[in-house]
Design a protein around this motif. Structure first.
Motif, PDB file in Angstrom:
ATOM      1  N   UNK C 200       9.441 -27.399 -37.057  1.00 31.79           N
ATOM      2  CA  UNK C 200      10.306 -27.291 -38.221  1.00 31.79           C
ATOM      3  C   UNK C 200      11.253 -28.464 -38.345  1.00 31.79           C
ATOM      4  N   UNK C 201      11.230 -29.052 -39.521  1.00 35.21           N
ATOM      5  CA  UNK C 201      12.168 -30.115 -39.872  1.00 35.21           C
ATOM      6  C   UNK C 201      13.220 -29.500 -40.790  1.00 35.21           C
ATOM      7  N   UNK C 202      14.461 -29.727 -40.457  1.00 38.59           N
ATOM      8  CA  UNK C 202      15.536 -29.092 -41.196  1.00 38.59           C
ATOM      9  C   UNK C 202      15.700 -29.600 -42.618  1.00 38.59           C
ATOM     10  N   UNK C 203      15.379 -30.849 -42.885  1.00 41.09           N
ATOM     11  CA  UNK C 203      15.536 -31.363 -44.250  1.00 41.09           C
ATOM     12  C   UNK C 203      14.633 -30.575 -45.191  1.00 41.09           C
ATOM     13  N   UNK C 204      13.357 -30.472 -44.824  1.00 37.92           N
ATOM     14  CA  UNK C 204      12.414 -29.747 -45.679  1.00 37.92           C
ATOM     15  C   UNK C 204      12.802 -28.280 -45.806  1.00 37.92           C
TER      16      UNK C 204
END
Lengths: 235, 235, 235, 235, 235, 235
Positions: C200-204
Motif C-alpha cells: 500500500x502506497x499512502x498517496x494513492x
C-alpha cells in the motif's frame, strides 16, 4: 532540607554506599539521611522478600517523619511499600524505580532496565505499568548476579552489567539504560561514559526529584487514598 | 547552571511573568534565561497556533544552545516542538505539560488539568497519552478564558480557575490539580493553599526537574531519534 | 472534484512524481493539484525537519482552499501538520500514513511498514497509535536510504525495499505491507506483484479515500478542536 | 466495477432501501448489487440473530463472488460474518460499522454512535475495539427503536434518533455522529444538515471505500488468516 | 448437576474423547453430557468453519437446555457462538479457551498457547483480548497439525506438540502452557508431567469452573446483552 | 482436599463468618480451614494496613502448607500478599478479589464492585488491572461503612450495600455485582435474590475455583517468578 533514604534490606554496607551516592548529587544544603530496618531480609529478590521488609521499612519512615524529614526515598528497585509509605508520610515519597524510569523518559525515547536476578524482572515490569512507563520500557534484562554479590569482586559485576547494557543497545532499540538495583548506584557514571548514552541510577534521580518537589512545596496529597491510616488496634 | 525557558508565543509580558515564577523556585546558582520568539502568534490556542510558533521557538533553542544553556524548557502547555527541540539541544529539554503531569503523579493518585479554552483540551489529552500519564489524568477542564485574558482583571481568571478546580475535586475523584497554562504560573500557590491539595504549575516543576537532570549529568540521548538533524538544504 | 496534494518538502521532482501517481488512481472527473512549499527543507527525516516544513505546508493548504479545493492530502509519511491543516481546511484532509494504515487494515490482518531512515520509525509508530492502527502494525522497518536517494539509481532503492518487505513477510507475521514514504509511490505495484500480498502506497490510498469523503459530502467537523483558528495577531 | 451489498437479514424492503442509498453515492460506472439471504431472521438484534444470519449471508457472498463481484459489503452494523466472508472472497470486504467508524475518524476528533436497541450496544463497542476505533468512539447510544420499526411511521424514528444525536453533541464531547444501523441510511443527510456536524452512514461510506480499494487494485490478503477455507467435509 | 458439553464439529470420535476427559475430572454427582451437531464441518480451522458450525451448536444448546442442563461448555478453542449461546442458556456457558486462559492466569505468571494450524492463531489472540487475558498470553504457537490428524498416529502429534511446548518454555519467558484444541485434551497430563510446569486443557478446566458456578448458584445474567433473544420470524 | 482460608486481619469473629460461608459452598469431601494471623491490624482499609498484615498472613500460609493444605485463599478484597504467598505455597493460591472478578466475567458482560470505604477503591481498581479484569469492571462504589461495622446492626450495612448495588444497576450499565469485602460474604445470596442479577462473593467463588484447580492437579508454577524464595538470612 532533609531527605530520608531507606535501604529496605538489612545490609548496612549497602546502606552506606547508597548514602554516599546520594550525597554526591545532592544540592548544597540538602542533608541526606541513609538508614535501613533493623529486622528483615539481608537482600530483596522477590515478592516474599519484599513483603517481609516492608514493616521494618515503614518503621524507618515513621522514625524519620518524626525527626522532621522533608521527603523519603525507598532505595530498592521493587519500590516495596511505596503506597503504604505515602500514607504515613507528609512530604513526598519516591521509589527509586519510579524516579529512574521517569528520568529515563525525559532524556531518551526508550529504555531497557538491567537488573540483578531474572526472578525480579516481573516486579519491575509491573512497576513500569503502574507508573505509566510501560511505553518507554522496551526490555528488562537480568545479569543474574545476586544483590549481595554486586560488591563481591569475584562476581565481576561490572563486566556482567556492561554486557547486558551492550546487548540492550544492540537488540532492544533503546537509547537509554536504567540500572535496576540500588546496589549498582556507584557504577552508573562509569557505565554511561563507556556506552555514550544516558545511564540512570534511581537513587541519584530520586534525590534530585525529591529536592525539586520539596522546593516546590509539594507534599503527598492527603485528600484520598494516601491519607493517613485510620487509627485502629494492632494485635 | 543556565536554564533557558522559551515562552513560544510573542507576548513579552507573559515571558516576564514566566521568568519570575521560574526564579522563585530555582536553586541558588541557577541562572534563568526567559525569552520568546520574535515572530509568531501572540498566544497559542490550537494546532495551527502551535505549528506557527515552532520555527521561532526552535531558533530560540538554537540561540541559547550556542550561548551555553544547560537545559531548556518550553513554556506552553501544549509542549509545541518538544521533540524537534530535543534534536537540536544537547542538554535536557522539558515541556511544562510533561513536567507538571509527572510531578502530579508523584504526589497524588489522580489529577485533573484546568486549562484555558476548551479547544485545547484535546492537545493536553494527547500529551497525557504520549507521556504515559493518561492513567493518572482523570479529566481536562477548560475555564474558557483565553490565554491573554488571564492577566486581564476583567476576566476574573482566578475565580474561574478556582471554580473549575473545585468542580474537579468534587466530581473527578482526583486528589491533585495541574494548571494547564504557563500564564497561570503565578496563581499556583494561592490556589493550592485555598484547596488544600497539591496544585502544580509546569513552569516551576520543569525548572526543578531540569536542575536535577543537569546535576545528574544527564543529557538528551543522541543515539536514536533525537540525534542532531541531518545536514540538508533549506529553501 | 479538486484534490490538493501538498508534498511538504521543497523538492519539485518529488512533487511531480507524487502528482503522477495520484492521477493514475484518481476517478474520472477528479482534478489532482500537486504542489510544494517554496520554503523549507528539501526532504523530511525527523522531528526538526517536520517542524520546519509545516508553516510552508499550511500556506499551500490556505492557497488551495482559497482556490476551491474539495480535499487536501499531506504527502509525507510523518503526516506533518495534519491537525493544523484540518483547522484551516473546510473539506477533508488526509495524511498519507493515515490513509495507508487504514487501507492496510481493510485488506490484511497485520501490516509492517517499510520506510526510509531508521530515525523516522518512531514518528510512524506514534502515528499508528494516534490513528488506532497500532494493533494492526507489527513492525516498522527502515531500508536506510535517505528520501532524496530513493530516485538515485546508485542507491538501488528497489532492491533494498524489496529486501525489507521480504524480511517483514518472513519474520513479522504480517500479510500486508505499507510503504513508508511518498517517494516510494511509484514502486508500489511492482512490489505487490512480486510479493503476492497487498502493498500500500499512502498517496494513492489517500486519493481514493478523499474522493470518497467528498462524494459523501463529508467535511472536517468545525464543532470542536478542528474549528477555524482564532483570529489573532502574528508578529 | 461491481459491488455486492448483502443485507444479512431477510427483509427485502430493507435490502431495497440499502441498495438505493448505495447507488446515490456510487461513482459512475459502479454497479451496485443489493441482496439478502433467503433464510434467517427478519432483523438482527443480538448475538443469536447474528449467528443465525451468517450462513445465509456467506452463501450470498459465494454467489456474488462466482458472478464476478469486485468487492462486498455486509450491511448490518454488527458486521456479522466479516472475517468468514473475507476467507471466501477474493476482493475487499467491508462491514458498514467498520467503514463508518473509519470515516468518522477522518473528519472528526471523536464520534458517538446512535443505534437501535440497547442490547446491541455491546456488539458495536466490541467492533470499535477490533478496528482500533475505540479511541475515537466516546459513546454508543440506543434510541430503543427496533430495526423493523425504523420504517414504521408510528415509531417516529427520525425524532428519536435526532434526540439521541443532540444528546450526544451536548453530553459526549464529540464532533461527529455515526448512525448505527443500515436501516438509518436514508436519514443521514437530513440529520447532518440539521445538526451541522458530519453524520455518517456506513452503507454509503463502505461503497466509496470499496470503490477506492478496487481502484487501487487491493484485494483481501490470502497469505494468512484470511486465506480460502480448507477443503473439508460438511455434514 | 448436569453439564452439557458441545463439540461444535461433527466428528463423533472427537466428541467421545472430549466426554471421557470431562468425566475424569468431574466431581462425584456431576453428569457429563457430550454431544455434537448433526450438521456442519467435520473440524473447525478458521472463521468460515466457525461461522458454519454455530447454528448446529446452538441447536444442541437449546436441546440440552430443554433437557435441564445446568451449564454448557463449547468444546472448540475458538469458543464459537459463545455469546449467542449465553443468550439462549439460563445457566453458565463456558468456552474452553476462556476456561483454559483463566486457569492459566491463576497458576502461572504468563502462558503460551500451543495450537493446531497457524491460521487459527489470530482467533486465539482475539479471544485472549476479549477475556482480558492478553496480558498473561505471551505467544500462540502452531504445531501445524490439522485437528483431525491429532488422532492419526502418522502425525506424531504428541512429539510435535511437545516440541512447541519446549520452545515456548525456552523462548517465550512463560511458566505455563495452554493447549489450544479440544482434541489435545487427552495429552494434557503426560505433557505436564514431562515438562514440569502446569499444562492446561480447556475442557477439563471448563468442567470444574462450570461445576463451581452451578454450586454457587450463579447463572448467566439476563439483565442486558445476554438476555433471551427477541422473538422474531425466521425464514 | 484441604483448603486453607486466611482472613488476614486479626478479628476472629470475621474469620468464623468466612469459614462458615466457605463451608456452605464447598463440595462434599472438602475440608475448610479458616484462620487468621495472631498479629496485625484488626481490619484492613488501606495500603498501610495491607502492608502490616502480610507477614502474619504469610506465616499462616507456611503453617497450613506444612500441615498439608492443597490450596490457599486470602480472604481480604485487596488480595494482600498474593504473589508472596504464591512463592511459598505449592498448591494454587487465590485472592478473593481475583476469584470474584473472574467469576463475574463468566456470567455478566460488566460488573460494578460495591465495597466498604472509599479509600480502598484504588486498591480494587489496581487489582482489576492486574488480573485483566479492567475491561469488565465499570465502577467501584463505596458504601462508606468500615469493615468492622459491617456486623454492627447500627450501621444498617445491608441497606447501605443494597443502595449502592441499585445505583450500580441504574447508572453503571452493568449486569452483575461483585461484593468488595470478605465481611459481606453472608449477604450475597439475599442481595442477589432481591436484585435479580448475579451477585458475587469472592470467598465462595475462590473456594470453588480452588477445588477445581486441585481436582485438575494444577499447582502454582515454580518455573519463574513464583519459585520458592531464595534461602537467605533474616535479621
Amino acid at each position: 532540607m532533609k531527605i530520608n533514604i531507606v535501604n529496605p534490606n538489612t545490609t548496612a554496607s549497602m546502606t552506606a554506599k547508597i548514602g554516599e551516592c546520594a550525597r554526591q548529587v545532592a544540592a548544597p544544603g540538602t542533608e541526606i539521611w541513609a538508614c535501613n530496618p533493623t529486622t528483615g531480609p539481608v537482600s530483596i529478590e522477590g515478592h516474599y522478600d519484599e513483603a517481609m521488609c516492608v514493616p521494618g521499612l515503614l518503621a524507618e519512615i515513621r522514625r524519620a517523619e518524626a525527626a522532621g524529614a522533608d521527603a523519603h526515598i525507598i532505595a530498592c528497585f521493587g519500590d516495596p511499600g511505596l503506597e503504604a509509605a505515602r500514607e504515613i508520610a507528609s512530604g513526598p515519597v519516591f521509589g527509586i524505580a519510579e524516579a529512574a524510569m521517569h528520568a529515563a523518559s525525559f532524556v531518551g525515547k526508550h529504555f531497557s532496565i538491567v537488573t540483578t536476578l531474572g526472578r525480579t524482572c516481573g516486579i519491575a515490569a509491573h512497576l513500569a505499568e503502574r507508573y505509566g512507563m510501560q511505553r518507554f520500557c522496551r526490555n528488562i534484562r537480568a545479569c543474574e548476579i545476586a544483590v549481595l554479590d554486586l560488591d563481591n569482586p569475584a562476581s565481576d559485576a561490572y563486566a556482567a552489567i556492561m554486557q547486558e547494557c551492550r546487548l540492550a543497545l544492540e537488540q532492544d532499540d533503546v537509547d537509554c539504560i536504567v540500572l535496576g538495583c540500588a546496589g549498582m548506584a556507584d557504577l552508573c557514571q562509569a557505565i554511561s561514559k563507556e556506552l555514550g548514552v544516558p545511564v540512570i541510577d534511581g537513587v541519584s534521580a530520586a534525590v534530585t526529584f525529591a529536592e525539586g518537589l520539596v522546593r516546590l512545596g509539594l507534599q503527598t496529597s492527603k485528600r484520598g487514598e494516601w491519607n493517613y491510616p485510620l487509627a485502629k488496634q494492632y494485635l
